[in-house]
Design a protein around this motif. Structure first.
Motif, PDB file in Angstrom:
ATOM      1  N   UNK A 151       0.831  -1.211   0.000  1.00  0.00           N
ATOM      2  CA  UNK A 151       0.000   0.000   0.000  1.00  0.00           C
ATOM      3  C   UNK A 151       0.860   1.253   0.000  1.00  0.00           C
ATOM      4  N   UNK A 152       1.927   1.242   0.788  1.00  0.00           N
ATOM      5  CA  UNK A 152       2.828   2.391   0.868  1.00  0.00           C
ATOM      6  C   UNK A 152       3.525   2.637  -0.470  1.00  0.00           C
ATOM      7  N   UNK A 153       4.022   1.564  -1.099  1.00  0.00           N
ATOM      8  CA  UNK A 153       4.708   1.696  -2.389  1.00  0.00           C
ATOM      9  C   UNK A 153       3.731   2.203  -3.445  1.00  0.00           C
ATOM     10  N   UNK A 154       2.524   1.661  -3.456  1.00  0.00           N
ATOM     11  CA  UNK A 154       1.521   2.061  -4.444  1.00  0.00           C
ATOM     12  C   UNK A 154       1.148   3.530  -4.293  1.00  0.00           C
ATOM     13  N   UNK A 155       1.012   3.975  -3.045  1.00  0.00           N
ATOM     14  CA  UNK A 155       0.650   5.373  -2.793  1.00  0.00           C
ATOM     15  C   UNK A 155       1.751   6.313  -3.283  1.00  0.00           C
ATOM     16  N   UNK A 156       2.993   5.906  -3.058  1.00  0.00           N
ATOM     17  CA  UNK A 156       4.098   6.760  -3.511  1.00  0.00           C
ATOM     18  C   UNK A 156       4.170   6.790  -5.032  1.00  0.00           C
ATOM     19  N   UNK A 157       3.963   5.647  -5.667  1.00  0.00           N
ATOM     20  CA  UNK A 157       3.981   5.601  -7.125  1.00  0.00           C
ATOM     21  C   UNK A 157       2.901   6.511  -7.700  1.00  0.00           C
ATOM     22  N   UNK A 158       1.746   6.521  -7.083  1.00  0.00           N
ATOM     23  CA  UNK A 158       0.665   7.418  -7.527  1.00  0.00           C
ATOM     24  C   UNK A 158       1.100   8.877  -7.438  1.00  0.00           C
ATOM     25  N   UNK A 159       1.748   9.223  -6.329  1.00  0.00           N
ATOM     26  CA  UNK A 159       2.218  10.594  -6.146  1.00  0.00           C
ATOM     27  C   UNK A 159       3.310  10.949  -7.161  1.00  0.00           C
ATOM     28  N   UNK A 160       4.212  10.005  -7.406  1.00  0.00           N
ATOM     29  CA  UNK A 160       5.286  10.238  -8.364  1.00  0.00           C
ATOM     30  C   UNK A 160       4.727  10.419  -9.772  1.00  0.00           C
ATOM     31  N   UNK A 161       3.759   9.582 -10.155  1.00  0.00           N
ATOM     32  CA  UNK A 161       3.158   9.708 -11.479  1.00  0.00           C
ATOM     33  C   UNK A 161       2.423  11.035 -11.639  1.00  0.00           C
ATOM     34  N   UNK A 162       1.819  11.519 -10.542  1.00  0.00           N
ATOM     35  CA  UNK A 162       1.148  12.822 -10.593  1.00  0.00           C
ATOM     36  C   UNK A 162       2.157  13.942 -10.829  1.00  0.00           C
ATOM     37  N   UNK A 163       3.305  13.837 -10.190  1.00  0.00           N
ATOM     38  CA  UNK A 163       4.353  14.848 -10.375  1.00  0.00           C
ATOM     39  C   UNK A 163       4.915  14.794 -11.789  1.00  0.00           C
ATOM     40  N   UNK A 164       5.043  13.578 -12.326  1.00  0.00           N
ATOM     41  CA  UNK A 164       5.532  13.420 -13.701  1.00  0.00           C
ATOM     42  C   UNK A 164       4.554  14.070 -14.680  1.00  0.00           C
ATOM     43  N   UNK A 165       3.259  13.837 -14.457  1.00  0.00           N
ATOM     44  CA  UNK A 165       2.248  14.436 -15.329  1.00  0.00           C
ATOM     45  C   UNK A 165       2.290  15.953 -15.254  1.00  0.00           C
ATOM     46  N   UNK A 166       2.491  16.472 -14.049  1.00  0.00           N
ATOM     47  CA  UNK A 166       2.523  17.921 -13.849  1.00  0.00           C
ATOM     48  C   UNK A 166       3.731  18.540 -14.532  1.00  0.00           C
ATOM     49  N   UNK A 167       4.840  17.810 -14.570  1.00  0.00           N
ATOM     50  CA  UNK A 167       6.068  18.351 -15.133  1.00  0.00           C
ATOM     51  C   UNK A 167       6.457  17.634 -16.434  1.00  0.00           C
ATOM     52  N   UNK A 168       5.434  17.172 -17.142  1.00  0.00           N
ATOM     53  CA  UNK A 168       5.665  16.384 -18.357  1.00  0.00           C
ATOM     54  C   UNK A 168       6.547  17.128 -19.359  1.00  0.00           C
ATOM     55  N   UNK A 169       6.291  18.409 -19.551  1.00  0.00           N
ATOM     56  CA  UNK A 169       7.039  19.180 -20.546  1.00  0.00           C
ATOM     57  C   UNK A 169       8.509  19.337 -20.173  1.00  0.00           C
ATOM     58  N   UNK A 170       8.825  19.214 -18.887  1.00  0.00           N
ATOM     59  CA  UNK A 170      10.211  19.370 -18.445  1.00  0.00           C
ATOM     60  C   UNK A 170      10.907  18.027 -18.249  1.00  0.00           C
ATOM     61  N   UNK A 171      10.196  16.927 -18.520  1.00  0.00           N
ATOM     62  CA  UNK A 171      10.720  15.609 -18.178  1.00  0.00           C
ATOM     63  C   UNK A 171      12.009  15.293 -18.933  1.00  0.00           C
ATOM     64  N   UNK A 172      12.083  15.668 -20.202  1.00  0.00           N
ATOM     65  CA  UNK A 172      13.304  15.395 -20.974  1.00  0.00           C
ATOM     66  C   UNK A 172      14.483  16.130 -20.354  1.00  0.00           C
ATOM     67  N   UNK A 173      14.258  17.382 -19.958  1.00  0.00           N
ATOM     68  CA  UNK A 173      15.321  18.165 -19.329  1.00  0.00           C
ATOM     69  C   UNK A 173      15.745  17.598 -17.988  1.00  0.00           C
ATOM     70  N   UNK A 174      14.773  17.115 -17.224  1.00  0.00           N
ATOM     71  CA  UNK A 174      15.069  16.521 -15.921  1.00  0.00           C
ATOM     72  C   UNK A 174      15.890  15.248 -16.088  1.00  0.00           C
ATOM     73  N   UNK A 175      15.468  14.391 -17.022  1.00  0.00           N
ATOM     74  CA  UNK A 175      16.208  13.150 -17.274  1.00  0.00           C
ATOM     75  C   UNK A 175      17.633  13.442 -17.719  1.00  0.00           C
ATOM     76  N   UNK A 176      17.777  14.409 -18.596  1.00  0.00           N
ATOM     77  CA  UNK A 176      19.103  14.768 -19.085  1.00  0.00           C
ATOM     78  C   UNK A 176      19.967  15.288 -17.946  1.00  0.00           C
ATOM     79  N   UNK A 177      19.378  16.103 -17.083  1.00  0.00           N
ATOM     80  CA  UNK A 177      20.126  16.658 -15.946  1.00  0.00           C
ATOM     81  C   UNK A 177      20.608  15.555 -15.011  1.00  0.00           C
TER      82      UNK A 177
END
Length: 324
Positions: A151-177
């Motif tokens: 349950x704890x892992x699933x909840x964190x994954x949900x939060x992480x995916x929400x952050x990824x969606x919010x910062x989708x346009x910057x994801x390439x830059x984040x990965x590169x960094x």
């Protein structure tokens, strides 16, 4: 014939230290570069400095880009890079410990769930860490004894995916960094370890002289600057005891989750603040910086505590940072 046992003296101890945290790597590499420069009157040391400095400057540039992304306003959802820090520190550590409370790390059950231990959650591109979380959830399966952990892992994954969606346009830059920063850390650590070997040759008869050129305290983690904690109840947790110059340092608090966390200093004789004492409040899903004074620090109050004010888990990173 190769030995079946690991020999610690052939491990790159610098790489082991700097891969624990990007911020720790910055402190270590900066100190090492400065120490070599201070020894430039010795022609050999000047050569070592000239060998290391270009790799330090590359690291410094990569770190600056990563830190700029990390320091951007996370808005209502905690920033993606802060969540990755929480994953690499607080979360995977807590999950690993919880798993070992059920299955010893030598058992087949443990190894099937975390076959590569904590590494996949601590480095690499964002999508690879998401995959590591998804694989962990699958591996936890339907084992009732691991239901709370799942349950704890699933909840964190949900939060992480929400952050990824919010910062989708910057994801390439984040990965590169992230990729560039980790590559620069790896290379600088290799060069620094090679220089250590040269110092061994230079000071073979008096090896303690090498200490002057390496940040021994940082490499041994004697002076800890970053503290992570998972607060599962409302019991105050002491993070550190430290004497500060209040004009030179402050606290950065990163709070993951839906609960507010308070932080405060006491004299160490109690884990509770005095009535009316100053304290800092770290709202849920927030990253902010606080002065030591507003946290209640005095020369008589040097013990810093954090406490969860809610009923569900809170994950927190506390950093001691220098004031610019």
């Amino acid at each position: 014939m190769s030995s079946l046992n690991n020999w610690s003296r052939t491990d790159n101890f610098i790489k082991i230290a700097v891969t624990k945290s990007y911020i720790g790597a910055k402190d270590i590499f900066t100190s090492f570069d400065e120490r070599l420069l201070n020894g430039k009157d010795d022609a050999e040391v000047l050569t070592y400095y000239n060998d290391f400095n270009p790799y330090f400057l590359t690291f410094k540039s990569c770190y600056s880009i990563w830190d700029s992304l990390r320091s951007s306003n996370p808005g209502n959802t905690l920033g993606l890079l802060q969540l990755l820090e929480i994953l690499a520190g607080t979360k995977i550590k807590a999950w690993d410990i919880a798993l070992q409370n059920i299955y010893n790390n030598e058992t087949t059950q443990y190894k099937s769930i975390l076959p590569h231990h904590r590494t996949p959650f601590q480095s690499g591109q964002v999508n690879k860490r998401v995959t590591a979380l998804e694989n962990l959830i699958i591996a936890l399966g339907t084992d009732a004894s691991l239901a709370t952990l799942k349950t704890s892992v699933s909840a964190f994954l949900t939060q992480l995916n929400a952050a990824i969606a919010l910062q989708h346009n910057q994801l390439i830059g984040i990965n590169k960094a992230i990729v560039n920063l980790e590559a620069s850390i790896d290379k600088a650590a290799d060069i620094a370890f090679g220089i250590f070997g040269k110092f061994i040759t230079k000071f073979a008869a008096t090896p303690k002289l090498i200490d002057a050129y390496f940040p021994v305290d940082l490499l041994q983690n004697v002076i800890q600057q970053i503290f992570t904690a998972t607060l599962v109840n409302q019991t105050p947790k002491e993070e550190f005891k430290r004497k500060f110059d209040i004009t030179k340092y402050k606290i950065r608090g990163t709070n993951v989750g839906n609960e507010t966390v308070n932080g405060y200093f006491t004299n160490g004789l109690t884990n509770l603040p005095e009535v009316g004492a100053r304290m800092i409040t770290m709202p849920s899903n927030s990253v902010d910086e606080y002065s030591l004074v507003e946290a209640g620090y005095t020369d008589l109050k040097r013990h810093f505590y954090i406490v969860n004010t809610g009923t569900t888990d809170a994950s927190v990173i506390i950093e001691i940072i220098k004031v610019n």
